[in-house]
Design a protein around this motif. Structure first.
Motif, PDB file in Angstrom:
ATOM      1  N   GLY A  83       8.097  -1.246  -3.954  1.00 13.02           N
ATOM      2  CA  GLY A  83       8.906  -0.043  -3.982  1.00 13.02           C
ATOM      3  C   GLY A  83       9.864   0.037  -2.798  1.00 13.02           C
ATOM      4  O   GLY A  83      10.176  -0.960  -2.150  1.00 13.02           O
ATOM      5  N   ASP A  84      10.309   1.261  -2.511  1.00 13.50           N
ATOM      6  CA  ASP A  84      11.330   1.456  -1.474  1.00 13.50           C
ATOM      7  C   ASP A  84      10.747   1.669  -0.090  1.00 13.50           C
ATOM      8  O   ASP A  84      11.479   1.897   0.868  1.00 13.50           O
ATOM      9  CB  ASP A  84      12.257   2.618  -1.839  1.00 13.50           C
ATOM     10  CG  ASP A  84      11.501   3.929  -2.086  1.00 13.50           C
ATOM     11  OD1 ASP A  84      10.409   4.096  -1.501  1.00 13.50           O
ATOM     12  OD2 ASP A  84      11.990   4.767  -2.857  1.00 13.50           O
ATOM     13  N   GLY A  85       9.426   1.607   0.032  1.00 12.60           N
ATOM     14  CA  GLY A  85       8.809   1.707   1.347  1.00 12.60           C
ATOM     15  C   GLY A  85       8.333   3.084   1.721  1.00 12.60           C
ATOM     16  O   GLY A  85       7.879   3.285   2.843  1.00 12.60           O
ATOM     17  N   ARG A  86       8.377   4.024   0.790  1.00 13.11           N
ATOM     18  CA  ARG A  86       7.911   5.375   1.133  1.00 13.11           C
ATOM     19  C   ARG A  86       6.390   5.447   1.183  1.00 13.11           C
ATOM     20  O   ARG A  86       5.826   6.416   1.704  1.00 13.11           O
ATOM     21  CB  ARG A  86       8.453   6.397   0.144  1.00 13.11           C
ATOM     22  CG  ARG A  86       7.766   6.416  -1.196  1.00 13.11           C
ATOM     23  CD  ARG A  86       8.397   7.390  -2.164  1.00 13.11           C
ATOM     24  NE  ARG A  86       9.660   6.893  -2.673  1.00 13.11           N
ATOM     25  CZ  ARG A  86      10.451   7.586  -3.477  1.00 13.11           C
ATOM     26  NH1 ARG A  86      10.129   8.812  -3.820  1.00 13.11           N
ATOM     27  NH2 ARG A  86      11.565   7.065  -3.933  1.00 13.11           N
ATOM     28  N   SER A  87       5.682   4.459   0.648  1.00 17.08           N
ATOM     29  CA  SER A  87       4.224   4.403   0.702  1.00 17.08           C
ATOM     30  C   SER A  87       3.791   2.977   1.005  1.00 17.08           C
ATOM     31  O   SER A  87       4.293   2.029   0.389  1.00 17.08           O
ATOM     32  CB  SER A  87       3.615   4.859  -0.628  1.00 17.08           C
ATOM     33  OG  SER A  87       2.202   4.840  -0.575  1.00 17.08           O
ATOM     34  N   VAL A  88       2.887   2.837   1.980  1.00 22.29           N
ATOM     35  CA  VAL A  88       2.422   1.507   2.381  1.00 22.29           C
ATOM     36  C   VAL A  88       0.901   1.458   2.238  1.00 22.29           C
ATOM     37  O   VAL A  88       0.187   2.206   2.914  1.00 22.29           O
ATOM     38  CB  VAL A  88       2.818   1.184   3.831  1.00 22.29           C
ATOM     39  CG1 VAL A  88       2.273  -0.191   4.237  1.00 22.29           C
ATOM     40  CG2 VAL A  88       4.332   1.217   3.996  1.00 22.29           C
ATOM     41  N   PRO A  89       0.374   0.592   1.347  1.00 23.78           N
ATOM     42  CA  PRO A  89      -1.073   0.427   1.229  1.00 23.78           C
ATOM     43  C   PRO A  89      -1.573  -0.483   2.346  1.00 23.78           C
ATOM     44  O   PRO A  89      -0.962  -1.513   2.651  1.00 23.78           O
ATOM     45  CB  PRO A  89      -1.235  -0.228  -0.145  1.00 23.78           C
ATOM     46  CG  PRO A  89       0.030  -1.018  -0.332  1.00 23.78           C
ATOM     47  CD  PRO A  89       1.115  -0.258   0.385  1.00 23.78           C
ATOM     48  N   CYS A  90      -2.686  -0.115   2.960  1.00 23.15           N
ATOM     49  CA  CYS A  90      -3.189  -0.853   4.122  1.00 23.15           C
ATOM     50  C   CYS A  90      -4.700  -1.026   4.049  1.00 23.15           C
ATOM     51  O   CYS A  90      -5.411  -0.186   3.495  1.00 23.15           O
ATOM     52  CB  CYS A  90      -2.886  -0.082   5.419  1.00 23.15           C
ATOM     53  SG  CYS A  90      -1.163   0.217   5.771  1.00 23.15           S
ATOM     54  N   LEU A  91      -5.165  -2.098   4.677  1.00 21.01           N
ATOM     55  CA  LEU A  91      -6.579  -2.207   4.999  1.00 21.01           C
ATOM     56  C   LEU A  91      -6.784  -1.623   6.389  1.00 21.01           C
ATOM     57  O   LEU A  91      -5.970  -1.836   7.293  1.00 21.01           O
ATOM     58  CB  LEU A  91      -7.035  -3.661   4.987  1.00 21.01           C
ATOM     59  CG  LEU A  91      -7.280  -4.320   3.631  1.00 21.01           C
ATOM     60  CD1 LEU A  91      -7.822  -5.722   3.833  1.00 21.01           C
ATOM     61  CD2 LEU A  91      -8.240  -3.503   2.777  1.00 21.01           C
ATOM     62  N   GLY A  96     -12.006  -6.208  13.816  1.00 20.69           N
ATOM     63  CA  GLY A  96     -11.780  -7.448  13.077  1.00 20.69           C
ATOM     64  C   GLY A  96     -12.310  -7.466  11.659  1.00 20.69           C
ATOM     65  O   GLY A  96     -12.086  -8.447  10.937  1.00 20.69           O
ATOM     66  N   THR A  97     -13.001  -6.406  11.231  1.00 20.87           N
ATOM     67  CA  THR A  97     -13.600  -6.378   9.897  1.00 20.87           C
ATOM     68  C   THR A  97     -12.900  -5.356   9.007  1.00 20.87           C
ATOM     69  O   THR A  97     -12.862  -4.162   9.350  1.00 20.87           O
ATOM     70  CB  THR A  97     -15.094  -6.020   9.977  1.00 20.87           C
ATOM     71  OG1 THR A  97     -15.768  -7.004  10.770  1.00 20.87           O
ATOM     72  CG2 THR A  97     -15.717  -5.976   8.587  1.00 20.87           C
ATOM     73  N   PRO A  98     -12.353  -5.779   7.864  1.00 19.36           N
ATOM     74  CA  PRO A  98     -11.776  -4.816   6.915  1.00 19.36           C
ATOM     75  C   PRO A  98     -12.876  -3.909   6.376  1.00 19.36           C
ATOM     76  O   PRO A  98     -13.866  -4.400   5.830  1.00 19.36           O
ATOM     77  CB  PRO A  98     -11.182  -5.697   5.823  1.00 19.36           C
ATOM     78  CG  PRO A  98     -11.063  -7.059   6.425  1.00 19.36           C
ATOM     79  CD  PRO A  98     -12.182  -7.167   7.400  1.00 19.36           C
ATOM     80  N   MET A  99     -12.705  -2.577   6.542  1.00 22.64           N
ATOM     81  CA  MET A  99     -13.781  -1.665   6.139  1.00 22.64           C
ATOM     82  C   MET A  99     -13.284  -0.412   5.432  1.00 22.64           C
ATOM     83  O   MET A  99     -14.081   0.444   5.047  1.00 22.64           O
ATOM     84  CB  MET A  99     -14.637  -1.265   7.357  1.00 22.64           C
ATOM     85  CG  MET A  99     -13.869  -0.819   8.597  1.00 22.64           C
ATOM     86  SD  MET A  99     -13.088   0.817   8.480  1.00 22.64           S
ATOM     87  CE  MET A  99     -14.523   1.865   8.270  1.00 22.64           C
ATOM     88  N   SER A 100     -11.970  -0.285   5.235  1.00 24.08           N
ATOM     89  CA  SER A 100     -11.438   0.910   4.578  1.00 24.08           C
ATOM     90  C   SER A 100     -10.068   0.600   3.994  1.00 24.08           C
ATOM     91  O   SER A 100      -9.410  -0.377   4.378  1.00 24.08           O
ATOM     92  CB  SER A 100     -11.349   2.086   5.567  1.00 24.08           C
ATOM     93  OG  SER A 100     -10.662   1.723   6.746  1.00 24.08           O
ATOM     94  N   TYR A 101      -9.667   1.436   3.058  1.00 24.36           N
ATOM     95  CA  TYR A 101      -8.349   1.317   2.431  1.00 24.36           C
ATOM     96  C   TYR A 101      -7.578   2.598   2.710  1.00 24.36           C
ATOM     97  O   TYR A 101      -8.107   3.709   2.592  1.00 24.36           O
ATOM     98  CB  TYR A 101      -8.496   1.110   0.923  1.00 24.36           C
ATOM     99  CG  TYR A 101      -7.189   1.160   0.168  1.00 24.36           C
ATOM    100  CD1 TYR A 101      -6.283   0.101   0.249  1.00 24.36           C
ATOM    101  CD2 TYR A 101      -6.850   2.259  -0.620  1.00 24.36           C
ATOM    102  CE1 TYR A 101      -5.066   0.151  -0.438  1.00 24.36           C
ATOM    103  CE2 TYR A 101      -5.647   2.312  -1.306  1.00 24.36           C
ATOM    104  CZ  TYR A 101      -4.762   1.258  -1.209  1.00 24.36           C
ATOM    105  OH  TYR A 101      -3.561   1.306  -1.873  1.00 24.36           O
TER     106      TYR A 101
END
Length: 207
Positions: A83-91, A96-101
């Motif tokens: 998209g145009d960058g108005r929303s960014v999905p992240c971990l 060092g451990t991915p634990m949330s979205y």
């Protein structure tokens, strides 16, 4: 119906994706009471299996409505990434451990803006704590406070961080309150009645 940004507006900012959320990918880690935490923009190839698994957790599914086949979660991520960058999905990566979205988004440019008195540069937060063992022990509220403060620090034009958890999701509403957000209103959104939660820059040292 989505809110569309005029092409001429985006053309003013070559690389408008970075502009709309002040180069989120460069924000870096912050030290929190529970460890070093960083928002890492999601990557489809590497992160989709983990996010898909979290979305199919029975405790998560009723609120995110992304349970089911992997392509359903993938389509949700791609709609933001392409998209145009108005929303960014992240971990959310803790020590060092991915634990949330997380989804960090421009609330003033989102359909949410039709449902409350939005102000320019209002920034929204969606969050999912992945592991059941990480829920219900204050970790979420600590990270919510850290992320809200990170937004305010990295986005000087933003005066408010907002969220709209489902009113039925009482643990989520409680976490936002513990993180220094105030309950502003109840709003009817597509598919849910939500608690409008706001963390104000001017109150960040008070709440």
């Amino acid at each position: 119906m989505d809110l569309q940004l005029p092409a001429e507006f985006l053309a003013l900012f070559a690389g408008g994706t970075g502009y709309l959320l002040d180069q989120l990918h460069t924000w870096g880690p912050v030290l929190t009471p529970v460890g070093s935490f960083q928002l890492q923009p999601a990557r489809i190839e590497e992160d989709l299996p983990l996010i898909h698994r979290w979305m199919n957790d029975p405790a998560v599914a009723p609120f995110w409505e992304l349970a089911g086949p992997r392509n359903r979660t993938e389509d949700h991520l791609r709609a933001q990434l392409d998209g145009d960058g108005r929303s960014v999905p992240c971990l959310g990566v803790l020590d060092g451990t991915p634990m949330s979205y997380w989804e960090i988004y421009r609330a003033d440019l989102d359909p949410l803006a039709r449902h409350y008195p939005a102000r320019p540069h209002d920034t929204g937060i969606h969050v999912l704590v992945g592991a059941a063992t990480d829920r219900g022990r204050g970790l979420g509220s600590g990270l919510l406070r850290a992320v809200a403060d990170l937004v305010l620090d990295r986005r000087p034009a933003c005066a408010r961080v907002v969220a709209e958890p489902d009113l039925r999701n009482t643990p989520s509403v409680a976490a936002f309150l513990s993180a220094g957000f105030r309950f502003a209103d109840e709003v009817d959104l597509p598919g849910k009645r939500a608690a409008l939660m706001i963390r104000d820059r001017v109150l960040r040292d008070v709440l």
